[in-house]
Design a protein around this motif. Structure first.
Motif, mmCIF file in Angstrom:
data_model
loop_
_atom_site.group_PDB
_atom_site.id
_atom_site.type_symbol
_atom_site.label_atom_id
_atom_site.label_comp_id
_atom_site.label_asym_id
_atom_site.label_seq_id
_atom_site.Cartn_x
_atom_site.Cartn_y
_atom_site.Cartn_z
ATOM 1 N N ALA A 1 0.756 -0.823 0.434
ATOM 2 C CA ALA A 1 0.162 -0.252 0.135
ATOM 3 C C ALA A 1 0.838 1.085 -0.385
ATOM 4 N N MET A 2 2.185 1.480 1.234
ATOM 5 C CA MET A 2 2.622 2.691 0.660
ATOM 6 C C MET A 2 3.647 2.616 -0.240
ATOM 7 N N LEU A 3 3.660 0.897 -1.289
ATOM 8 C CA LEU A 3 4.665 1.915 -2.404
ATOM 9 C C LEU A 3 3.397 2.137 -3.648
ATOM 10 N N LEU A 4 2.333 1.912 -3.087
ATOM 11 C CA LEU A 4 1.595 2.236 -4.265
ATOM 12 C C LEU A 4 0.907 3.621 -3.949
ATOM 13 N N ASP A 5 1.008 4.030 -2.963
ATOM 14 C CA ASP A 5 0.517 5.720 -1.858
ATOM 15 C C ASP A 5 2.174 6.885 -2.943
ATOM 16 N N GLN A 6 3.258 5.758 -3.829
ATOM 17 C CA GLN A 6 3.739 7.373 -4.576
ATOM 18 C C GLN A 6 3.140 7.129 -5.817
ATOM 19 N N LYS A 7 1.782 6.919 -6.203
ATOM 20 C CA LYS A 7 1.589 7.984 -7.709
ATOM 21 C C LYS A 7 2.396 7.284 -8.368
ATOM 22 N N ILE A 8 3.263 5.436 -8.202
ATOM 23 C CA ILE A 8 3.971 5.503 -8.996
ATOM 24 C C ILE A 8 3.494 4.740 -10.790
ATOM 25 N N ARG A 9 4.242 4.625 -11.857
ATOM 26 C CA ARG A 9 3.370 4.309 -12.598
ATOM 27 C C ARG A 9 2.854 3.170 -13.302
ATOM 28 N N GLN A 10 1.617 3.077 -13.754
ATOM 29 C CA GLN A 10 1.311 1.648 -14.005
ATOM 30 C C GLN A 10 0.253 1.524 -12.306
ATOM 31 N N GLU A 11 0.173 1.911 -11.998
ATOM 32 C CA GLU A 11 -0.545 1.895 -10.148
ATOM 33 C C GLU A 11 -1.666 1.308 -10.901
ATOM 34 N N GLY A 12 -2.931 0.810 -11.466
ATOM 35 C CA GLY A 12 -3.978 0.768 -11.520
ATOM 36 C C GLY A 12 -3.875 -1.015 -11.893
ATOM 37 N N ALA A 13 -2.607 -1.022 -12.678
ATOM 38 C CA ALA A 13 -2.140 -2.709 -13.537
ATOM 39 C C ALA A 13 -1.345 -3.542 -11.977
ATOM 40 N N LEU A 14 -0.979 -2.891 -11.076
ATOM 41 C CA LEU A 14 0.165 -3.302 -9.990
ATOM 42 C C LEU A 14 -1.297 -3.700 -9.216
ATOM 43 N N ARG A 15 -1.380 -3.027 -8.962
ATOM 44 C CA ARG A 15 -3.142 -2.569 -8.392
ATOM 45 C C ARG A 15 -3.729 -4.362 -8.408
ATOM 46 N N THR A 16 -4.371 -4.188 -9.720
ATOM 47 C CA THR A 16 -5.111 -5.378 -10.456
ATOM 48 C C THR A 16 -4.330 -6.753 -9.765
ATOM 49 N N ILE A 17 -2.907 -6.555 -10.163
ATOM 50 C CA ILE A 17 -2.281 -7.895 -9.873
ATOM 51 C C ILE A 17 -2.027 -8.810 -8.589
ATOM 52 N N TYR A 18 -2.300 -7.460 -7.799
ATOM 53 C CA TYR A 18 -2.019 -7.707 -6.652
ATOM 54 C C TYR A 18 -3.052 -8.495 -5.814
ATOM 55 N N LEU A 19 -3.889 -7.973 -6.770
ATOM 56 C CA LEU A 19 -5.475 -8.065 -6.011
ATOM 57 C C LEU A 19 -5.958 -9.461 -6.864
ATOM 58 N N TYR A 20 -5.734 -9.907 -7.446
ATOM 59 C CA TYR A 20 -6.129 -10.814 -8.260
ATOM 60 C C TYR A 20 -6.390 -12.575 -7.509
ATOM 61 N N PRO A 21 -5.170 -12.123 -6.978
ATOM 62 C CA PRO A 21 -5.086 -13.952 -5.896
ATOM 63 C C PRO A 21 -6.593 -13.715 -5.311
ATOM 64 N N MET A 22 -6.965 -12.477 -4.862
ATOM 65 C CA MET A 22 -8.416 -13.109 -3.827
ATOM 66 C C MET A 22 -9.672 -12.908 -4.826
ATOM 67 N N ALA A 23 -9.375 -12.927 -6.166
ATOM 68 C CA ALA A 23 -10.477 -13.471 -6.854
ATOM 69 C C ALA A 23 -10.756 -14.500 -6.481
ATOM 70 N N LEU A 24 -9.315 -15.711 -7.405
ATOM 71 C CA LEU A 24 -10.091 -16.679 -6.522
ATOM 72 C C LEU A 24 -10.460 -17.661 -4.801
ATOM 73 N N SER A 25 -11.046 -19.023 -5.573
ATOM 74 C CA SER A 25 -11.293 -19.832 -4.385
ATOM 75 C C SER A 25 -10.167 -20.648 -3.899
ATOM 76 N N PHE A 26 -9.909 -20.539 -2.216
ATOM 77 C CA PHE A 26 -8.928 -21.189 -1.226
ATOM 78 C C PHE A 26 -8.994 -22.342 -2.388
ATOM 79 N N ILE A 27 -10.007 -22.943 -3.187
ATOM 80 C CA ILE A 27 -10.038 -24.102 -3.054
ATOM 81 C C ILE A 27 -8.597 -24.459 -5.333
ATOM 82 N N VAL A 28 -8.907 -23.637 -5.782
ATOM 83 C CA VAL A 28 -8.153 -23.143 -6.717
ATOM 84 C C VAL A 28 -6.145 -22.513 -6.177
#
Length: 308
Positions: free
Chosen positions: A106-133
Motif C-alpha cells: 500500500a505504501m508503494l502504490l501510495d507514491q503515485k507510481i506509474r502503472q499503479e492500476g495494473a499493479l493494483r489489479t495484479i496484487y488483488l487478483y489472487p483474492m478473486a480466486l477460491s481457496f480450492i483453486v
C-alpha cells in the motif's frame, strides 16, 4: 352545504393514514421471510449444534444428555491439540505476514507510481480466486517431484530441497505461504484506501519538519490507520479460524494429520467417523473463537460511533 364541504375536505384523511401505515409496514413484510429464514437456518442450527454437543450422538442425533462430556473428550484428544497448535502457528503467521506485506504494498502504490492500476489489479487478483483453486495451484508448485524443487534441480542444483509439502514438521508453513499469497492483496487494498483518506497536509507538515518518508509513515500515518489495522486483523483472524478448503485442497490434513486445523478435524475426524457429538463440541469451540474476535470488534465499532 358547510357540513358537506367539511366532510369532503376531511374524507381523504383516513385513506392517507392507511397508505402511510402500509408504507411503514411494507419494508418489514418484505424483510420478514429473509429474517425468519436466517433465524432458523443460522441461529436455529447453531443452537441445535450446541444441544448435540451436550449429547452422546454418534451416527445419528440422539438426546441422551451427557453434559460437557464431549468437551472433556475433545480436550483429551491428541489430534485436536495438534489442530489447535497448528491454528496458533498458521493464524499468527498468516495475520502478521499479510499485514506487513499489505502495508508495504500500500505504501508503494501510495507514491503515485506509474502503472499503479495494473499493479493494483495484479496484487488483488489472487483474492478473486477460491481457496480450492489456490490450494490446487500451490500443491503443484510445492510437489517435490513436479514443482519448485524439481525445476531448480533441473537447473543443476541437485542438492536443493523444498519438500515442505511431505515434511510433517514443515507442512503447516505451506498453508501459510498459500494463504498469504491470496490474502495479502486484500490487506493492501484496505490500507491503500486508508492512506488515500489521510489529509496530505499532515504528511507535508511532517516532511517540512525534516522527517524522512519512512519515519512519516511510521510516526504519523500508521497511528491514523489504527481502525484499518484493527479491521484487517479481525478479518484475517476470522479467515484463519474457518480455514477448511485450503487445507483440503493443498495438504488434505497430511502427512498423517500434521496439517490439521480445527475445521478439518471437525469434518474429517468427527463427522466422517460417526462422532456427531464430538464434532458438534469442536464446532462450538470454533464458534467461540470467532466470537472472541468479533465481539471486541463490534464493541469498538459501537463505542466509536457513540463517542463520534
Amino acid at each position: 352545504m358547510k357540513n358537506t364541504s367539511t366532510a369532503r375536505a376531511g374524507h381523504p384523511a383516513p385513506r392517507a393514514s392507511t397508505l402511510s401505515g402500509w408504507q411503514a409496514w411494507l419494508p418489514r413484510l418484505v424483510l420478514a421471510p429473509s429474517v425468519a429464514i436466517s433465524l432458523f437456518f443460522v441461529y436455529g442450527f447453531m443452537l441445535w449444534t450446541f444441544i448435540l454437543s451436550l449429547t452422546s450422538s454418534r451416527m445419528l442425533p440422539s438426546y441422551d444428555f451427557v453434559g460437557f462430556g464431549q468437551y472433556a473428550r475433545l480436550m483429551q484428544n491428541e489430534r485436536w491439540w495438534v489442530a489447535s497448535t497448528n491454528l496458533m502457528i498458521f493464524g499468527s503467521l498468516f495475520v502478521v505476514i499479510c499485514l506487513v506485506i499489505g502495508v508495504l504494498l500500500a505504501m508503494l502504490l501510495d507514491q503515485k507510481i506509474r502503472q499503479e492500476g495494473a499493479l493494483r489489479t495484479i496484487y488483488l487478483y489472487p483474492m478473486a480466486l477460491s481457496f480450492i483453486v489456490t490450494g490446487v495451484v500451490w500443491k503443484w508448485l510445492l510437489n517435490p517431484s513436479l514443482g519448485i524443487q524439481a525445476m531448480v534441480r533441473s537447473w543443476g542444483f541437485e542438492s536443493f530441497r523444498f519438500d515442505w509439502l511431505v515434511d510433517s514438521d514443515m507442512v503447516i508453513y505451506t498453508l501459510v505461504i498459500a494463504a498469504v499469497w491470496q490474502a495479502s492483496g486484500f490487506v493492501m487494498a484496505l490500507f491503500l484506501a486508508g492512506l488515500r483518506g489521510i489529509d496530505d497536509s499532515i504528511i507535508k507538515a511532517a516532511q517540512l519538519d525534516g522527517a524522512s518518508l519512512p519515519r512519516v509513515y511510521w510516526r504519523v500515518v500508521m497511528p491514523c490507520l489504527r481502525p484499518v489495522v484493527f479491521s484487517a486483523v479481525m478479518i484475517l483472524a476470522h479467515i484463519a479460524i474457518k480455514s477448511f478448503d485450503l487445507v483440503v485442497a493443498l495438504t488434505g490434513g497430511g502427512p498423517g494429520y500434521a496439517s490439521d486445523l480445527p475445521a478439518t478435524f471437525m469434518y474429517a475426524h468427527a463427522f466422517n467417523r460417526a462422532q456427531i457429538g464430538l464434532g458438534s463440541a469442536s464446532a462450538m469451540l470454533m464458534l467461540g473463537g470467532v466470537l472472541a474476535i468479533l465481539i471486541p470488534y463490534l464493541y469498538s465499532e459501537l463505542r466509536s460511533r457513540r463517542h463520534g
